[in-house]
Design a protein around this motif. Structure first.
Motif, PDB file in Angstrom:
ATOM      1  N   GLU A   1       0.817  -1.215   0.000  1.00  0.00           N
ATOM      2  CA  GLU A   1       0.000   0.000   0.000  1.00  0.00           C
ATOM      3  C   GLU A   1       0.851   1.265   0.000  1.00  0.00           C
ATOM      4  O   GLU A   1       0.374   2.329  -0.395  1.00  0.00           O
ATOM      5  CB  GLU A   1      -0.987  -0.028   1.159  1.00  0.00           C
ATOM      6  N   LEU A   2       2.100   1.157   0.424  1.00  0.00           N
ATOM      7  CA  LEU A   2       3.026   2.287   0.330  1.00  0.00           C
ATOM      8  C   LEU A   2       3.674   2.365  -1.055  1.00  0.00           C
ATOM      9  O   LEU A   2       4.391   3.318  -1.362  1.00  0.00           O
ATOM     10  CB  LEU A   2       4.132   2.167   1.387  1.00  0.00           C
ATOM     11  N   GLY A   3       3.453   1.332  -1.877  1.00  0.00           N
ATOM     12  CA  GLY A   3       4.072   1.284  -3.198  1.00  0.00           C
ATOM     13  C   GLY A   3       5.521   0.841  -3.133  1.00  0.00           C
ATOM     14  O   GLY A   3       6.322   1.180  -3.999  1.00  0.00           O
ATOM     15  N   LEU A   4       5.857   0.060  -2.112  1.00  0.00           N
ATOM     16  CA  LEU A   4       7.234  -0.379  -1.885  1.00  0.00           C
ATOM     17  C   LEU A   4       7.309  -1.893  -1.810  1.00  0.00           C
ATOM     18  O   LEU A   4       6.305  -2.570  -1.607  1.00  0.00           O
ATOM     19  CB  LEU A   4       7.761   0.201  -0.568  1.00  0.00           C
ATOM     20  N   GLU A   5       8.526  -2.396  -1.909  1.00  0.00           N
ATOM     21  CA  GLU A   5       8.803  -3.795  -1.608  1.00  0.00           C
ATOM     22  C   GLU A   5       9.114  -3.873  -0.119  1.00  0.00           C
ATOM     23  O   GLU A   5       9.711  -2.942   0.451  1.00  0.00           O
ATOM     24  CB  GLU A   5      10.011  -4.288  -2.405  1.00  0.00           C
ATOM     25  N   ALA A   6       8.748  -4.967   0.534  1.00  0.00           N
ATOM     26  CA  ALA A   6       9.006  -5.116   1.971  1.00  0.00           C
ATOM     27  C   ALA A   6      10.496  -4.993   2.283  1.00  0.00           C
ATOM     28  O   ALA A   6      10.872  -4.435   3.315  1.00  0.00           O
ATOM     29  CB  ALA A   6       8.452  -6.446   2.482  1.00  0.00           C
ATOM     30  N   LYS A   7      11.352  -5.451   1.387  1.00  0.00           N
ATOM     31  CA  LYS A   7      12.803  -5.380   1.616  1.00  0.00           C
ATOM     32  C   LYS A   7      13.299  -3.944   1.692  1.00  0.00           C
ATOM     33  O   LYS A   7      14.388  -3.682   2.200  1.00  0.00           O
ATOM     34  CB  LYS A   7      13.560  -6.158   0.544  1.00  0.00           C
ATOM     35  N   ASP A   8      12.501  -3.004   1.208  1.00  0.00           N
ATOM     36  CA  ASP A   8      12.863  -1.588   1.244  1.00  0.00           C
ATOM     37  C   ASP A   8      12.237  -0.862   2.427  1.00  0.00           C
ATOM     38  O   ASP A   8      12.306   0.370   2.499  1.00  0.00           O
ATOM     39  CB  ASP A   8      12.445  -0.908  -0.063  1.00  0.00           C
TER      40      ASP A   8
END
Length: 193
Positions: free
Chosen positions: A127-134
């Protein structure tokens, strides 16, 4: 929660060790040794949710949390609150603690599996438009840290409810968000614990 546990004749320390950082309905079902769909579990859940959403006296943010979140906003660094508290509980406690309103709020109502499963943090990142690793996951509970680790986030254990040795191995440890420094630039950020 201590008052609720005592009113049910349960040891508050044991109850907190089982429920902290997990969806309430799952914890209640486990403590009552009954299915989460049963009427008795649902009644206890409804009582607890109402209690936690309306009894916010004494709810305060951890030292430095408001400043950290405001700093992220100033640097345009996206952040979310990923909580095991239901929407009524989370919104009441965010307001009571004077935390900035998150653009993304993940609560159990939007999930099929709660913490310690990775879904909560995977959903927050998405939902933030990110990958979890980031993403960096700040957590104070075993279930939450396990969720963040399983999702692939960098994890920072907040030692507000447990000692370091009681928690899963995190990438970093802080007593409170006070002193956490975030520097932004060039589309990224640097986190100093």
């Amino acid at each position: 929660m201590v008052k609720v546990a005592e009113s049910k004749g349960l040891d508050p320390d044991y109850v907190m060790s089982r429920i902290h950082g997990r969806p309430a309905i799952d914890s209640i079902a486990e403590l009552m040794n009954a299915p989460a769909t049963s009427a008795v579990v649902k009644a206890e859940f409804d009582y607890l949710e109402h209690y936690e959403a309306t009894n916010t006296e004494g709810t305060v943010a951890l030292t430095g949390a408001v400043e950290l979140l405001n700093g992220l906003n100033e640097l345009n660094i996206p952040w979310a609150i990923v909580t095991s508290g239901t929407l009524p509980v989370a919104t009441a406690r965010i307001k009571a603690a004077n935390l900035p309103k998150p653009k993304v709020l993940i609560t159990p109502e939007v999930l099929s599996q709660g913490k310690p499963h990775p879904e909560p943090y995977l959903r927050g990142a998405k939902e933030l438009g990110l990958e979890a690793k980031d993403c960096v996951c700040f957590e104070d509970a075993v279930a939450g840290l396990n969720s963040g680790i399983a999702a692939g986030c960098m994890t920072v254990a907040v030692l507000s409810h447990a000692k370091k040795e009681e928690l899963p191995k995190a990438d970093g440890y802080v007593d409170a968000p006070m002193g956490v420094v975030v520097r932004g630039g060039d589309g990224g950020f640097e986190l100093v614990l």
